[in-house]
Each structure stands twice: as C-alpha cells, then as structure tokens.
Design an enzyme around this catalytic site. Structure first.
Site: not given
Length: 727
Positions: A108, A183, A512
């Site tokens: 990520d 994220h 996600s």
C-alpha cells in the site's frame, strides 16, 4: 525470466546486467537502464528501453516475456462489531493463536508507525522465520519498527521511471516506508491494528478501534505514491513479501477496468508465486460500480467487494419553515445561525452556463451572489471529487453547501465547510422550498451517529461487479465485507482527504477498506489452522458467507434497494466465526491452476508468463468450469453440462452425513449426484457431480442459484451462475 538457479541476488543482478548489455551496447549503459531487479521467487528486471531494444530482448530464448509497466490505483471499528467480533471474543471463539505468530504483508502507501494502532504491547520476539527488513529512509529509522511492525520496505524506482521524480508532484511525501497518504495506515490497522480505546473522527463514530487480527504481526511494503502504484514496484513488493515469510498478503489496489489478461498483470503474476508458496492474497475488487468492472479476478486471488455496516452518519438540514431534511456526510462543523439558500445554477459567474454552475466546479460561481450563503450544488458524474466542490464554494464566499448526490448517499464524505449530501427526494422538497419562499434559509447540523440501522449490510453503490471479464466461468468478486465509512488509523500528513484537518484516525469508504477485513479473517484462520492451504482458507471464507441482511431478507444494493446477485457479493457477506469451522472445503493447487489456464486457451508463452516455467498444455484439458472452485460458474452453456467438484471434510465429528440442497437457476433443472456424502474421518475427500439441464435460454444474461451441503452442524454454500446459450 522465470525461476532461476543463481546462488544469491547479486549473481542474478549481474546476470541481468549482462543480458541488458547485449541490447544497450555496454555494461555501463545496462546498469543505467535497469530500474528494478527481481531475484527471489523468480528472475526478472524492469528497465528503460527503446522499442528496438525490447524487440531484441523478447527474441532471446532465456526471456519468458516482456511487457510494459502500467499504473494501478488505490481502491479508495464498528465494522468488527457488526461482523460479530464482540460476542465471538467473549467466548474466545475467534482469536489469533499466540503460538502461530501469523504475519500479514500489506502492499500500500506505507505506515504511520507512531499510531497507537501499531503499538507492540504484549508481543514477544520477532519470529525467527521472518526474513524481512526494516529499511531506513527519510523520517524512518530502525526504531520505527517493533515487535508488531516487524518489517517495512519501500519502492519508488518504477514510479519515478514512469512519472518523473516524486518531488515534481508538488505534494507531501516521505521517501521511506512512512505514510504520507493515509491509505496504507488505514488498511494496515484494519487488518492487524491493536486495540485503542475512545477513538473517533471529531467525535463521530466514537468507540474502540481495532483490527480484525490485533495479535498478528505486520510487514509493510510501500509501493504506492499519491494514489498511484506502478506495476514494476508492485512486482518488487510481491517478490520481497513472498520471500520474507509472510502468511497473508493484502493489497487494496488494481488496474483500471476492464482487466484484460492475467499474463501481463503484476498482481496476478506476483500473487500466483505467493499462492504456490502457500500464501493467500486478498485483493480489492475496485470501485467502478458497474458490471464487468471487477479487477484482481484471477482464481488464485481472493477478490473482495464492499458493503455497508449497521451504522449511519446523518447531517440534518433544517429549513426555515421548520421542515427537516435528512442528509449524510462527515461534518463536524457547527453553524451558529440560519443562512440564506441559493441554488448554484442561479449563481453562475458571468459567461458561465447555468448548468455548468450547478456542479460548483472551479470559477463557475459568482462571488457576489453566493457570499454568506448556503449553496445547493449537484453531482455531474459519480466520480466527481466531492470535497473540491466545497473548496470552490468557500473560495467564492459561500458558508455552507448542500450537495444533491443520490448515488453518494450513505458514503461519508468530508468537506471544508458545513455540508450535507441529500437524495433526489429531499432535493425536490428543498428546491420547492427555495422557489416558493421569498427568503429561504437553512442551517446544516453537525453529523450524528446512528447504530444498529436496518437493513444492513447493503452492497455499496461503488463496489465493482462481475461477471469475470477474462474467465466468466469463475464468479467474481468472491466475497463482500464492510467497506463503507470505516474508521481506522491515518497519517497526520494526509490532509487533502480530511478537509485540511490533521487527524490520527479517519473514516474512508471503498473496496480498499473491505479487503483488509477479509485479510484479517484469513489471518485468524491461518493461526488456528496453520497447515491449511490458501485455497482451503479461501473456501472456508466463501462457503460460510451469508446472502441475507439483519432483516433476514436478501442483501440489496445502495442507494435504491435494488436487487443483487453473486456478481455483486460473490458468495455473500463474510461471517468470521463460521469460517473457522467450515465443515467442507474445496481445494486446488498450482497444477490445477495451470490446467485451468490451459482450458482457457493459454499457450506455452502465457503459461511461462504466470508460472515462470516452460510448460505445455495437455491435449485433453479439463473444462475451466471444473476447477475445484468454491462457487460454480458456466460462462457459455450449450445444452446439458455436468460439473465436477471434490470436497474435503475438515470437521471434528465423525462419522457425518452431508445432504445436498439446491436452489435452481431459472430455466435450468439441477441434479446432484450423489446427493448425500458420508465422511468417516477428518481429511477424507469425496467427489460429486452437478448436472445442469437447461430447458430455456437465458437470453444473453446469467441466471443464478446455489448448492448447499448440510449435516446439521455445517452449512457449506456455493453460488451458481449460468449463461444458457442454447438448450
């Protein structure tokens, strides 16, 4: 270049430079052209080359394939309560086994190591089998790793080769495993985050934040920058993670749909090598929300869709006539009084058409008309960046925004001024009020949180759907999990998404967010059943899922409550406790995958792309619908078809008898033979056939049903999807 026999990475790199020198003209030029080397699970490299050099390399006998790098994008607390973790943990039914020391690798945007979600209280020494590293970089030292965060690597050479220096983007970044986007911290903490009490986003969604597998270890592989993930970097991350000794790999990124092939797809290639080494890869399906847009759809990947939880964030709009309209948003901002309302189309800047102004894009609004007012804006397309509209309203002097957003209702967006999103029904009431009232006014209230809402789950409007674009015999996505309004750890540097406010925890939506929920359940299963293969874990998760909501009705789709199918949710909504004891599992290995690829027309070159080995297909390949998958799909059905499956009994009680129950697809008769399976011991395998006999064409669309095996304790369900071409 496939598997290699070189003794170490240095010898692979040297050999790669030698090969590159044959097309660049010198060893020095070869070193300059090389970007990344893959030396652990397979031999390969990425390099900056001309078309002529690529052609020369491709003609070499030792080269399996050459393909151009591509850009992938990211697929961007209470959710665990909704999945039943509170009651489960009270009875010690669903906890990581401490001796197992399960390691989850997350590919990520990196990690914010100081977050309380990654503290290592109660952890013992790092498992000796872990071969990863804590790679130092800007603002990241060895001290940033601990007994929970045991590995951290970062990759940027592929990104910079394709996009230029990181510095050229004029955005905040840190050249290390440290997360500046947020994220990566969010997804990692959703998987393995430690228990942190009294967490919220400005008082919204207050509660205990935790990952699904808080006792698992974490290894970070930062391969994404500014929402962009270069495939050369992704392949490096897979190469390292697979070699480092992780048990589960979680990746919440993928290609722009439709995904056309497996053989030149970095996630497909990297995850195949992981699968072959006994590592389950869980990946997000994507956020396009339309048929045939699901990505990461190889059968050796666990593909995750997104659905809601039983929690809503409401931001009410109180009109001057005492009417209250229900809206939704992540709005912590308080309005002290009522403000005048104006519709954006009535406040167009000079020379701007009213329709253009209605979408509140840059320089379309007249400051003299909207100063000090609440502006009513509209969504032009589903992919509009909502926060930007509030920025442009603020720039023009507006004090609040009402966003007519029928598709986005229920997905919590953040704004820089007080704002709320409303549905079409509320919008009609609002416009009527504005057009009939001489001085229309309103006040936008801060967000309140409602729990135990019904119905839930609902499929998220943005969640990418099947059918599988490459191999329609494999139903994709595989599973759905919470992916709407998920609270998890965040990077304080990432303020673009959080309406310019620095926070430690943030609320996000996307597949996600759903993917790490499934990765966590996979980690728990691996800890309890260390010998289980990736396909067994995948089967356990899929066959124990549910297709009903908390109203005991079939799961519907947001925002209009429309009908759903396995192309929305796969096998259903994940049930963690049930997945620990599935009763029966459907298993397949890398040899079965090769036969599956052969049945889909793969030649020697395509097989070498995926496997790294020189292979040829047998003349009598098994039909691809006979891959021993936990769901049953036939993408093109001409007349009667018989499907073969094998199940392995992994329950505790013996002997036991399972009986087949069928929900028939419309227009198709179904017979299961045998319809009863008796198991005398743990690990015993039984084969059965499902005979499909159509009596009506499905007119170019799929029809759906299910097969469920029951023994009074276990319920092992497989969805069925058939495209009947002829009878």
């Amino acid at each position: 270049m496939g598997e290699h026999s070189h003794p170490n990475s240095d010898s692979v790199i040297s050999a790669n430079h030698d090969m590159l020198a044959t097309v660049t003209g010198s060893f020095d030029k070869a070193q300059k052209a090389a970007v990344l080397h893959y030396s652990k699970n397979f031999r390969g490299f990425s390099a900056m080359l001309t078309t002529e050099q690529v052609q020369q390399l491709a003609e070499s006998e030792s080269v399996i394939s050459v393909f151009e790098s591509r850009t992938y994008h990211l697929h961007t607390t209470h959710s665990w309560n909704f999945l039943g973790f509170d009651s489960i943990n009270q009875h010690n039914e669903l906890k990581i086994q401490p001796k197992a020391d399960v390691i989850v690798g997350v590919i990520d945007t990196g990690i914010w190591p100081e977050s309380e979600s990654f503290n290592d209280k109660g952890f013992g020494p790092v498992p000796k089998r872990f071969k990863g590293e804590c790679v130092v970089g800007d603002s990241f030292t060895l001290a940033n790793c601990n007994r929970k965060l045991i590995g951290a690597r970062f990759y940027y050479k592929g990104f910079e080769a394709d996009n230029g220096p990181l510095e050229s983007f004029n955005k905040t970044f840190v050249r290390s495993a440290r997360d500046a986007d947020g994220h990566g911290s969010h997804t990692a903490s959703t998987v393995v985050g430690s228990v942190v009490n009294n967490v919220s986003l400005f008082g919204i969604a207050t509660g205990t934040a935790r990952g699904g597998a808080p006792n698992a270890r974490l290894a970070i592989y930062k391969a994404c920058w500014f929402d962009i993930c270069n495939t050369a970097d992704i392949l490096s991350a897979f190469d390292d993670a697979t070699n480092d000794g992780v048990d589960i790999i979680s990746i919440s990124a993928g290609p722009f749909p439709p995904q056309l092939v497996f053989t030149s797809d970095a996630v497909s290639i990297g995850s195949f090598h992981a699968f072959r080494k006994g590592i389950l890869v869980s990946a997000s399906a994507g956020n396009r929300g339309l048929p045939s847009t699901a990505t990461n759809i190889a059968p050796w990947i666990l593909t995750v869709a997104a659905s809601s939880v039983d929690r809503e964030f409401t931001s009410l709009l109180h009109l001057g006539n005492s009417k209250v309209l229900k809206g939704s948003s992540i709005n912590p901002l308080m309005m002290e009084k009522y403000y005048e309302l104006i519709v954006a189309s009535a406040a167009a800047a000079p020379g701007v058409p009213a329709r253009n102004a209605s979408f509140c894009t840059n320089n379309t609004l007249d400051p003299t008309l909207i100063k000090g007012k609440i502006v009513v804006c509209a969504i032009e397309v589903a992919t509009d960046i909502r926060i930007e509209k509030s920025i442009f309203v603020r720039q023009a002097g507006g004090v609040g925004m009402v966003l007519i957003d029928p598709l986005g209702i229920g997905v919590g967006f953040q704004f820089v001024i007080p704002a709320t999103q409303i549905s079409q029904k509320e919008a009609e009431e609002l416009v009527t009020y504005i057009t009939t009232e001489k001085h229309p006014v309103a006040i936008i209230h801060p967000t309140t949180t409602s729990l135990h809402t019904k119905p839930a789950p609902k499929m998220a409007v943005f969640s990418s759907m099947g059918p599988n674009y490459i191999t329609p015999d494999i139903i994709k996505p595989d599973i759905t999990a919470p992916g709407v309004n998920i609270l998890a750890a965040w990077s304080p540097l990432a303020i673009e998404v959080t309406a310019e406010r620095s926070v430690d925890y943030n609320i996000l939506s996307g597949t996600s967010m759903a993917c790490p929920h499934v990765s966590a359940v996979a980690a728990i299963i691996k800890s309890c059943h260390p010998s289980w293969s990736p396909s067994a874990i995948k089967s356990a998760i899929m066959t124990t899922a549910t297709v009903v909501d908390n109203n005991h009705s079939l799961i519907v789709k947001d925002p209009f409550g429309s009908r759903t199918t396995p192309f929305d949710y796969g096998s259903g909504h994940i049930k963690p406790a049930a997945a620990l004891d599935p009763g029966l599992v459907y298993e397949y290995n890398s040899n079965d995958i090769i036969e599956f690829l052969c049945s889909n027309g793969a030649g020697p070159a395509e097989l070498k792309n995926i496997t790294g080995k020189p292979l040829t297909c047998k003349n009598d390949s098994t039909p691809s619908y006979n891959l021993n998958y936990p769901s049953i799909g036939i993408g093109s059905m001409n007349g009667n078809v018989s499907v073969i499956r094998t199940v392995t009994y992994l329950g505790k009680s013996t002997p036991t008898l399972f009986v087949a129950y069928v929900e028939k697809p419309e227009g198709v008769n179904v017979v299961v033979q045998p319809h009863k399976l008796k198991f005398k011991k743990h690990g015993e395998k039984k084969c059965f056939k499902v005979h499909f006999m159509p009596y009506r064409n499905s007119n170019g669309s799929f029809v759906f049903g299910s097969l469920t095996w029951r023994n009074g304790i276990h319920r092992v369900r497989s969805p069925i999807a058939l495209n009947v071409i002829s009878v």
